[in-house]
Design a protein around this motif. Structure first.
Motif, PDB file in Angstrom:
ATOM      1  N   ARG A 160     -31.398 -22.323  15.381  1.00  0.00           N
ATOM      2  CA  ARG A 160     -31.361 -20.970  15.965  1.00  0.00           C
ATOM      3  C   ARG A 160     -32.098 -19.985  15.057  1.00  0.00           C
ATOM      4  N   THR A 161     -33.238 -20.444  14.585  1.00  0.00           N
ATOM      5  CA  THR A 161     -34.091 -19.626  13.732  1.00  0.00           C
ATOM      6  C   THR A 161     -35.530 -19.706  14.239  1.00  0.00           C
ATOM      7  N   ALA A 162     -36.165 -18.557  14.364  1.00  0.00           N
ATOM      8  CA  ALA A 162     -37.566 -18.506  14.778  1.00  0.00           C
ATOM      9  C   ALA A 162     -38.399 -17.912  13.649  1.00  0.00           C
ATOM     10  N   LEU A 163     -39.642 -18.328  13.581  1.00  0.00           N
ATOM     11  CA  LEU A 163     -40.582 -17.793  12.601  1.00  0.00           C
ATOM     12  C   LEU A 163     -41.543 -16.860  13.328  1.00  0.00           C
ATOM     13  N   LEU A 164     -41.653 -15.627  12.859  1.00  0.00           N
ATOM     14  CA  LEU A 164     -42.624 -14.679  13.403  1.00  0.00           C
ATOM     15  C   LEU A 164     -43.781 -14.566  12.413  1.00  0.00           C
ATOM     16  N   VAL A 165     -44.959 -14.992  12.830  1.00  0.00           N
ATOM     17  CA  VAL A 165     -46.138 -14.983  11.969  1.00  0.00           C
ATOM     18  C   VAL A 165     -47.023 -13.803  12.371  1.00  0.00           C
ATOM     19  N   PRO A 223     -45.881 -13.046   6.819  1.00  0.00           N
ATOM     20  CA  PRO A 223     -47.264 -12.555   6.858  1.00  0.00           C
ATOM     21  C   PRO A 223     -48.204 -13.648   6.356  1.00  0.00           C
ATOM     22  N   SER A 224     -49.118 -14.076   7.191  1.00  0.00           N
ATOM     23  CA  SER A 224     -50.014 -15.161   6.807  1.00  0.00           C
ATOM     24  C   SER A 224     -50.911 -14.745   5.653  1.00  0.00           C
ATOM     25  N   PRO A 225     -50.948 -15.524   4.570  1.00  0.00           N
ATOM     26  CA  PRO A 225     -51.817 -15.176   3.432  1.00  0.00           C
ATOM     27  C   PRO A 225     -53.287 -15.114   3.810  1.00  0.00           C
ATOM     28  N   GLU A 226     -53.661 -15.792   4.892  1.00  0.00           N
ATOM     29  CA  GLU A 226     -55.066 -15.830   5.301  1.00  0.00           C
ATOM     30  C   GLU A 226     -55.365 -14.853   6.427  1.00  0.00           C
ATOM     31  N   GLY A 227     -54.485 -13.896   6.670  1.00  0.00           N
ATOM     32  CA  GLY A 227     -54.717 -12.968   7.773  1.00  0.00           C
ATOM     33  C   GLY A 227     -54.692 -13.701   9.097  1.00  0.00           C
TER      34      GLY A 227
END
Length: 348
Positions: free
Chosen positions: A80-85, A116-120
């Protein structure tokens, strides 16, 4: 040293308040525990009436009830965990997207991890040893699906926000209607008599900015006498300032309007106009996109297109939960608003 010598050492602290249970929520809402489980598990539609479902959510909020996620995970095999990128944390837009996603997630016992993606907008690295083992799904904003390959493989459901709806790798898509916003913004400038327009275009190779350029070109087909030029710029106030200075000082007739891909670029454009001794909007009109807090801080306030960032995040989270329940959500397109303020006026 004994407790008798220091009485305060033996004095018990305040008792912790008992944690609310699903039975407490059921009693407060006037429903059964089964109904509480259905509502908080987002399985109530068709089984619990909307008024009772809202009563359950209200009781859970009032009582501070939190479901036992560990026990539920053991039963369902889900975290029950989502990742927001997102490409960056420097944009207020992405903060609002997260706020909307987290609000809906909390209402249904989900957690959201912001990454936050390190590569934008480039390929995003897996932030865990294995995202597929730690997450139920991925939500990504303003990126391409192939940038998420490393973390999701082919297993995790992927909901794309403000991204290409034609990319077949996405499980579901949610987009603000940016094309409509840019068309309305262009029509607004044309109606004010502007024909010399410079597009301050974000120098970012992503779907959302390609859409803005295409929508501008489409809107200008009805104005064959328009002279439109493009000035690329990185997404910052400073870059907007330099791009606007170049556009306003180039040999030949000066543009009467600067149509900017983003409010940050528009803020830079307003600074450039002032430094050149030009008035906004009497000498040059300026527009943006996003409706950041910055748009109201400028003087004059910025004419811009409001993108419903919180609604985008909320709809993305709802789409992910629908996928996890076995549904196939239809693509979602959310309306945008043209906000006409003081930075635009009739062409000089």
């Amino acid at each position: 040293m004994t407790a008798h010598e220091h009485p305060t050492a033996a004095r018990p602290g305040p008792a912790a308040a008992p944690r609310a249970t699903s039975r407490d929520v059921a009693r407060a809402a006037g429903v059964s525990q089964a109904a509480v489980s259905l509502v908080l598990g987002d399985k109530w539609r068709g089984r619990v009436s909307p008024p009772k479902a809202e009563a359950v959510r209200a009781a859970a909020r009032d009582l501070g009830y939190r479901p036992n996620l560990a026990a539920r995970s053991l039963r369902t095999g889900r975290t029950r965990t989502a990742l927001l990128v997102v490409p960056a944390l420097t944009s207020e837009y992405f903060a609002r997207v997260y706020t909307g996603a987290a609000r809906v997630a909390a209402e249904h016992g989900f957690g959201v991890v912001l990454y936050p993606s390190p590569e934008g907008i480039g390929p995003a690295r897996d932030p865990f040893d294995s995202a597929r083992a730690a997450l139920d799904g991925v939500i990504a904003s303003s990126m391409a699906t192939d940038a998420l390959t490393a973390m999701r493989g082919g297993d995790l459901p992927l909901v794309m926000l403000d991204s290409d709806p034609g990319d077949g790798q996405a499980t579901a898509t949610v987009n603000p209607d940016i094309a409509d916003g840019v068309r309305r913004l262009t029509a607004h400038l044309l109606a004010l008599g502007h024909r010399r327009i410079t597009h301050l275009a974000a120098a970012v190779d992503s779907w959302t900015f390609h859409v803005r350029a295409s929508a501008l070109a489409e809107a200008l087909r009805g104005a064959p006498d328009a002279d439109v030029r493009t000035e690329p710029a990185a997404l910052s106030v400073e870059a907007g300032l330099h791009a606007a200075q170049a556009a306003l000082t180039r040999p030949g007739p000066r543009p009467t309007a600067l149509l900017c891909d983003d409010d940050l670029l528009a803020a830079g454009a307003c600074k450039a106009a002032r430094r050149l001794g030009l008035r906004v909007p009497e000498d040059v009109s300026v527009t943006g996109v996003d409706d950041l807090a910055l748009a109201r801080a400028l003087e004059p306030e910025l004419t811009t297109v409001r993108l419903p960032a919180e609604e985008v995040g909320a709809a993305g989270m709802r789409a992910l939960m629908a996928v996890l329940e076995g549904h196939v959500p239809a693509p979602v397109t959310l309306p945008v608003d043209l906000l006409v303020r003081g930075s635009t006026a009739a062409a000089p």
